[in-house]
Enzyme design. Structure first.
Site, PDB file in Angstrom:
ATOM      1  N   ARG A  21     -14.948  19.272 -51.147  1.00  0.00           N
ATOM      2  CA  ARG A  21     -14.397  20.373 -50.357  1.00  0.00           C
ATOM      3  C   ARG A  21     -13.522  21.235 -51.267  1.00  0.00           C
ATOM      4  NH1 ARG A  21     -12.264  15.732 -47.994  1.00  0.00           N
ATOM      5  NH2 ARG A  21     -10.194  15.203 -48.789  1.00  0.00           N
ATOM      6  N   HIS A  74       0.078  10.031 -60.577  1.00  0.00           N
ATOM      7  CA  HIS A  74       0.507  11.381 -60.981  1.00  0.00           C
ATOM      8  C   HIS A  74       0.972  11.382 -62.440  1.00  0.00           C
ATOM      9  CE1 HIS A  74      -0.115  12.573 -56.943  1.00  0.00           C
ATOM     10  NE2 HIS A  74       0.979  12.041 -56.435  1.00  0.00           N
ATOM     11  N   LEU A  78      -6.113  30.422 -75.342  1.00  0.00           N
ATOM     12  CA  LEU A  78      -6.514  29.939 -74.017  1.00  0.00           C
ATOM     13  C   LEU A  78      -5.550  30.527 -72.996  1.00  0.00           C
ATOM     14  CD1 LEU A  78      -8.221  27.805 -72.272  1.00  0.00           C
ATOM     15  CD2 LEU A  78      -6.246  26.308 -72.543  1.00  0.00           C
ATOM     16  N   ASP A  97      -8.042  15.943 -58.410  1.00  0.00           N
ATOM     17  CA  ASP A  97      -7.835  15.115 -57.216  1.00  0.00           C
ATOM     18  C   ASP A  97      -8.026  13.632 -57.522  1.00  0.00           C
ATOM     19  OD1 ASP A  97      -7.228  14.695 -54.567  1.00  0.00           O
ATOM     20  OD2 ASP A  97      -9.231  15.143 -53.815  1.00  0.00           O
ATOM     21  N   GLY A  98      -7.372  12.803 -56.729  1.00  0.00           N
ATOM     22  CA  GLY A  98      -7.612  11.359 -56.787  1.00  0.00           C
ATOM     23  C   GLY A  98      -6.559  10.543 -57.524  1.00  0.00           C
TER      24      GLY A  98
HETATM   25  C1  IPE Z   1      -6.094  19.507 -53.404  1.00  0.00           C
HETATM   26  O1  IPE Z   1      -6.025  18.108 -53.274  1.00  0.00           O
HETATM   27  C2  IPE Z   1      -4.833  20.010 -54.012  1.00  0.00           C
HETATM   28  C3  IPE Z   1      -4.597  19.671 -55.395  1.00  0.00           C
HETATM   29  C4  IPE Z   1      -5.417  19.036 -56.176  1.00  0.00           C
HETATM   30  C5  IPE Z   1      -3.329  20.092 -55.937  1.00  0.00           C
HETATM   31  P1  IPE Z   1      -5.566  17.423 -51.926  1.00  0.00           P
HETATM   32  O2  IPE Z   1      -5.633  15.960 -52.146  1.00  0.00           O
HETATM   33  O3  IPE Z   1      -4.265  17.962 -51.499  1.00  0.00           O
HETATM   34  O4  IPE Z   1      -6.686  17.916 -50.886  1.00  0.00           O
HETATM   35  P2  IPE Z   1      -7.145  17.290 -49.518  1.00  0.00           P
HETATM   36  O5  IPE Z   1      -5.913  17.132 -48.675  1.00  0.00           O
HETATM   37  O6  IPE Z   1      -7.760  15.966 -49.801  1.00  0.00           O
HETATM   38  O7  IPE Z   1      -8.119  18.274 -48.963  1.00  0.00           O
HETATM   39  C1  IPE Z   2      -4.168  15.021 -56.732  1.00  0.00           C
HETATM   40  O1  IPE Z   2      -4.233  13.668 -56.413  1.00  0.00           O
HETATM   41  C2  IPE Z   2      -2.780  15.474 -57.105  1.00  0.00           C
HETATM   42  C3  IPE Z   2      -2.101  16.313 -56.100  1.00  0.00           C
HETATM   43  C4  IPE Z   2      -2.641  16.756 -54.998  1.00  0.00           C
HETATM   44  C5  IPE Z   2      -0.722  16.642 -56.376  1.00  0.00           C
HETATM   45  P1  IPE Z   2      -3.863  13.160 -54.962  1.00  0.00           P
HETATM   46  O2  IPE Z   2      -2.383  12.921 -54.910  1.00  0.00           O
HETATM   47  O3  IPE Z   2      -4.385  14.079 -53.935  1.00  0.00           O
HETATM   48  O4  IPE Z   2      -4.606  11.768 -54.894  1.00  0.00           O
HETATM   49  P2  IPE Z   2      -5.485  11.238 -53.692  1.00  0.00           P
HETATM   50  O5  IPE Z   2      -6.515  12.289 -53.396  1.00  0.00           O
HETATM   51  O6  IPE Z   2      -4.569  11.016 -52.544  1.00  0.00           O
HETATM   52  O7  IPE Z   2      -6.082   9.991 -54.207  1.00  0.00           O
HETATM   53 MG    MG Z   3      -6.128  14.246 -52.893  1.00  0.00          MG
END
Ligand code: IPE
Ligand code: IPE
Ligand code: MG
Length: 257
Positions: free
Chosen positions: A203, A46, A140, A29-30
């Site tokens: 979460r 990404h 793996l 995430d992030g």
């Molecule tokens: C969870 O991240 C899904 C993936 C990492 C692919 P999200 O960014 O979609 O989750 P929420 O919306 O913050 O809960």
């Molecule tokens: C995780 O990063 C990648 C995917 C869910 C595809 P995010 O795209 O959710 O990045 P944030 O959480 O919005 O920063």
């Molecule tokens: Mg996210």
């Protein structure tokens, strides 16, 4: 942390005693926030995120991880703007085409979990080819969760078991935890020992609800594009010192059971 980094940059060995988790699952995430902080579009995050995926997969076996599950796209991520979704779909396809050779060479077996039918046809095809090509590998097991949502997975399993029962192949009383687990995408794969989520969010976001019932959780502040193999090793090291009790009580400092 260079004391466990070899000359060719690989991470090796364990810093302290304790078992490496056999199965690690990561909510990557992030990406978007990281990019925005740099004044870049979310999709830049990404792209950098894919570089980290490559490094983490390469580091995992040397850190004693046998199964790695990566959350790449959730069933809820379709709610994002069309442009971002289409960039992600193209990125997944390109990643698969570019990496299949190296992953096969590194003896990584790839398996996708999630609802394939909802994904673009060309992506589904390269996914199937990658699974086929890497089927015999054993260094793996890499599970990539693409269009994955745990609730949908659970509903799908319930439907499958109900259909089996309705067809007279299974008595309702015979449905136990093993039968249920066997109807999930992850059938036959041991549960994750550790779930890591980057970017400071605490979460689960509909990830492995059944499978991670007894997993340890590690929430790290760094965003996914910042998650280096060194950081991964450090998180695993913290895990090694945790005590997993599985509902029992500690016996002589070890998990009872
Ligand atoms: C969870 O991240 C899904 C993936 C990492 C692919 P999200 O960014 O979609 O989750 P929420 O919306 O913050 O809960
Ligand atoms: C995780 O990063 C990648 C995917 C869910 C595809 P995010 O795209 O959710 O990045 P944030 O959480 O919005 O920063
Ligand atoms: Mg996210």
């Amino acid at each position: 942390m260079s004391n466990f980094q070899t000359e060719d940059g690989r991470i090796t060995g364990r810093v302290a005693g304790g078992a490496a988790p056999r199965h690690v699952a990561i909510i990557m995430d992030g990406n978007g926030r990281w990019a925005e902080r740099l004044g870049q579009p979310r999709t830049f995050g990404h792209h950098r995120g894919v570089d980290r995926v490559r490094e983490i997969i390469r580091a995992a076996p040397d850190l004693g991880v046998g199964i790695l599950t990566l959350f790449a796209f959730s069933t809820e991520n379709w709610r994002r703007p069309h442009y971002e979704v289409s960039v992600l779909m193209r990125l997944f396809k390109r990643y698969i085409i570019r990496e299949v050779e190296d992953l096969d060479h590194e003896r990584v077996r790839v398996r996708f979990i999630g609802e394939r039918e909802g994904l673009p046809g060309d992506l589904q095809r390269v996914m199937a080819q990658m699974e086929e090509r890497t089927r015999g590998n054993d260094r793996l097991l890499l599970q990539i969760a693409l269009n994955y949502g745990s609730r949908k997975e659970l509903v799908r399993a319930a439907r499958h078991l109900a259909a089996e029962a309705a067809a007279g192949r299974l008595a309702p009383g015979e449905i136990g935890e093993d039968e249920f687990a066997g109807a999930l995408y992850t059938a036959g794969v041991p549960d994750p020992d550790l779930v890591i989520r980057t970017s400071g969010e605490q979460r689960i976001s509909n990830f492995l609800l059944w499978q991670a019932a007894y997993a340890e959780y590690a929430f790290v502040e760094e965003c996914w594009p910042e998650f280096t193999p060194e950081l991964f090793a450090a998180v695993l090291d913290r895990f090694a010192n945790r005590e997993r009790r599985f509902g029992a009580i500690a016996v002589d400092g070890a998990a009872g059971g």
